[in-house]
Design a protein around this motif. Structure first.
Motif, short mmCIF file in Angstrom:
data_model
loop_
_atom_site.label_atom_id
_atom_site.label_comp_id
_atom_site.label_asym_id
_atom_site.label_seq_id
_atom_site.Cartn_x
_atom_site.Cartn_y
_atom_site.Cartn_z
N ALA A 156 -0.09 -16.91 -40.10
CA ALA A 156 -0.42 -18.73 -40.32
C ALA A 156 -0.64 -19.46 -39.23
O ALA A 156 -1.76 -20.48 -38.92
CB ALA A 156 0.81 -19.20 -41.59
N THR A 157 0.51 -19.59 -38.08
CA THR A 157 -0.05 -20.26 -36.92
C THR A 157 -1.28 -19.72 -36.30
O THR A 157 -2.35 -20.79 -35.83
CB THR A 157 0.98 -20.15 -36.34
N GLN A 158 -1.98 -18.52 -36.27
CA GLN A 158 -2.70 -18.07 -36.01
C GLN A 158 -3.67 -18.72 -36.54
O GLN A 158 -4.81 -19.01 -36.02
CB GLN A 158 -3.14 -16.40 -35.21
N LEU A 159 -3.93 -18.81 -37.82
CA LEU A 159 -4.89 -19.06 -38.57
C LEU A 159 -5.32 -20.27 -38.24
O LEU A 159 -6.47 -20.99 -38.47
CB LEU A 159 -4.78 -18.64 -40.07
N ALA A 160 -4.18 -21.05 -38.57
CA ALA A 160 -4.74 -22.89 -38.87
C ALA A 160 -5.00 -23.38 -36.96
O ALA A 160 -5.64 -23.90 -37.30
CB ALA A 160 -2.81 -23.12 -38.62
N LEU A 161 -4.79 -22.38 -35.92
CA LEU A 161 -5.21 -22.55 -34.57
C LEU A 161 -6.50 -22.82 -34.55
O LEU A 161 -7.53 -23.55 -34.02
CB LEU A 161 -4.37 -22.12 -33.74
N ARG A 162 -7.16 -21.29 -35.24
CA ARG A 162 -8.95 -20.83 -35.21
C ARG A 162 -9.10 -22.30 -36.39
O ARG A 162 -10.56 -22.17 -35.79
CB ARG A 162 -8.47 -19.81 -36.13
N ALA A 163 -8.75 -22.67 -37.20
CA ALA A 163 -9.03 -23.58 -38.05
C ALA A 163 -9.50 -25.00 -37.69
O ALA A 163 -10.32 -25.78 -37.62
CB ALA A 163 -8.37 -23.79 -39.40
N GLY A 164 -8.78 -25.31 -36.37
CA GLY A 164 -8.98 -26.18 -35.19
C GLY A 164 -7.76 -27.18 -35.34
O GLY A 164 -8.13 -28.61 -35.20
N ALA A 165 -6.64 -26.58 -36.03
CA ALA A 165 -5.90 -27.12 -36.32
C ALA A 165 -4.91 -27.40 -35.02
O ALA A 165 -4.81 -26.69 -34.36
CB ALA A 165 -4.70 -27.58 -37.66
N MET A 166 -3.97 -28.25 -35.48
CA MET A 166 -3.00 -29.04 -33.96
C MET A 166 -1.84 -28.61 -35.04
O MET A 166 -1.07 -28.58 -35.68
CB MET A 166 -2.30 -30.56 -34.07
N VAL A 167 -1.16 -27.35 -34.19
CA VAL A 167 0.44 -26.43 -35.03
C VAL A 167 1.37 -26.51 -34.30
O VAL A 167 1.57 -26.65 -33.18
CB VAL A 167 0.11 -25.17 -34.78
N VAL A 168 2.23 -27.05 -35.22
CA VAL A 168 4.00 -27.02 -34.40
C VAL A 168 4.70 -26.14 -35.18
O VAL A 168 4.97 -25.62 -36.40
CB VAL A 168 4.72 -28.39 -35.37
N GLY A 169 4.48 -25.17 -34.07
CA GLY A 169 5.84 -23.91 -34.49
C GLY A 169 7.42 -24.15 -33.96
O GLY A 169 7.64 -24.21 -33.14
N VAL A 170 7.86 -24.10 -35.70
CA VAL A 170 9.50 -24.64 -35.61
C VAL A 170 10.08 -23.21 -35.90
O VAL A 170 9.96 -22.48 -36.86
CB VAL A 170 9.22 -25.63 -36.97
N GLU A 171 11.23 -22.86 -35.22
CA GLU A 171 12.12 -21.34 -34.85
C GLU A 171 13.08 -21.99 -34.31
O GLU A 171 13.58 -22.24 -33.68
CB GLU A 171 11.68 -20.44 -33.98
N PRO A 172 14.26 -22.48 -35.47
CA PRO A 172 15.97 -22.70 -34.98
C PRO A 172 16.56 -22.34 -33.99
O PRO A 172 17.31 -22.53 -33.08
CB PRO A 172 16.73 -22.86 -36.49
N ASP A 173 15.85 -21.26 -33.77
CA ASP A 173 16.83 -20.18 -33.80
C ASP A 173 16.09 -19.42 -31.66
O ASP A 173 14.74 -19.06 -31.20
CB ASP A 173 16.60 -18.16 -33.76
#
Length: 220
Positions: A156-173
């Protein structure tokens, strides 16, 4: 052949020797080289799916291997296995051999990693639907992906980036932050961040508070 068979719902599959499957008209026999453990497999094995297969049952809805016998494909053809009730109402891919309807086979190029062939479908399709069909992500929007280092989250992160979005990737760990796709802003929480689209692969008790980070008219 050797197969991992389920003898009771909620129990641990037993690795045991069983008879080779018998191939009927319209079916193919595949030598399995890789099999996925998908969420649906766990649901079926736990007896929590919409219907229960007859026991003992060989789980496994996704897999990859080579044709042993088929009227549609040549012997040795590398294939992906999915669909046709494989792993649901009929035995699945957690075995050395699996008999499947011809329509559940897709030939794949020679040389592909069979583990990748067996496992790509669920996370890739789930990620695609989340970004393009449900989220309708557009260039310039801010997208938050919860669980961004997981299988679905990375796609999902890579697809959103390819769509031109600014992506915040959240990982509690924090130790998994390095697994978030390059180009995304890695964070341990969504606190103080407002987004247009929320893709949440974690759910749980924190979901409601994360939904509050979505702007009015945003999507989740």
């Amino acid at each position: 052949m050797i197969a991992a068979r389920l003898h009771e719902f909620g129990g641990v599959p037993v690795v045991e020797e069983v008879a080779d499957p018998v191939v009927a008209d319209g079916e193919s026999l595949v030598a399995v080289e890789a099999a996925a453990v998908a969420h649906i497999d766990v649901t079926v094995a736990g007896g929590e799916f919409a219907f229960r297969p007859e026991l003992p049952h060989v789980p496994g809805t996704d897999g990859a291997g080579r044709i042993v016998r088929s009227s549609e494909l040549a012997e040795g053809t590398p294939v992906r296995v999915r669909g046709g009730e494989v792993g649901l109402t009929r035995d699945g891919t957690w075995a050395e051999l699996v008999c499947v309807p011809d329509e559940s086979l897709d030939a794949v190029p020679e040389g592909l990693d069979m583990a990748l062939v067996a496992t790509f479908f669920s996370p890739c399709v789930t990620g695609w639907i989340a970004i393009h069909e449900v989220g309708r992500v557009a260039a310039g929007e801010r997208v938050a992906v919860i669980g961004a280092a997981g299988a679905v989250g990375r796609v999902a992160t890579q697809l959103a980036l390819r769509a031109g979005a600014m992506v915040v990737g959240v990982e509690p760990d924090g130790e998994r932050a390095a697994d978030i796709a390059s180009g995304a802003e890695a964070r341990r929480s969504l606190d103080g961040v407002e987004v247009d689209v929320l893709v949440d692969t974690a759910g749980g008790e924190g979901l409601q508070s994360r939904l509050e980070s979505v702007r009015p008219s945003g999507r989740a």
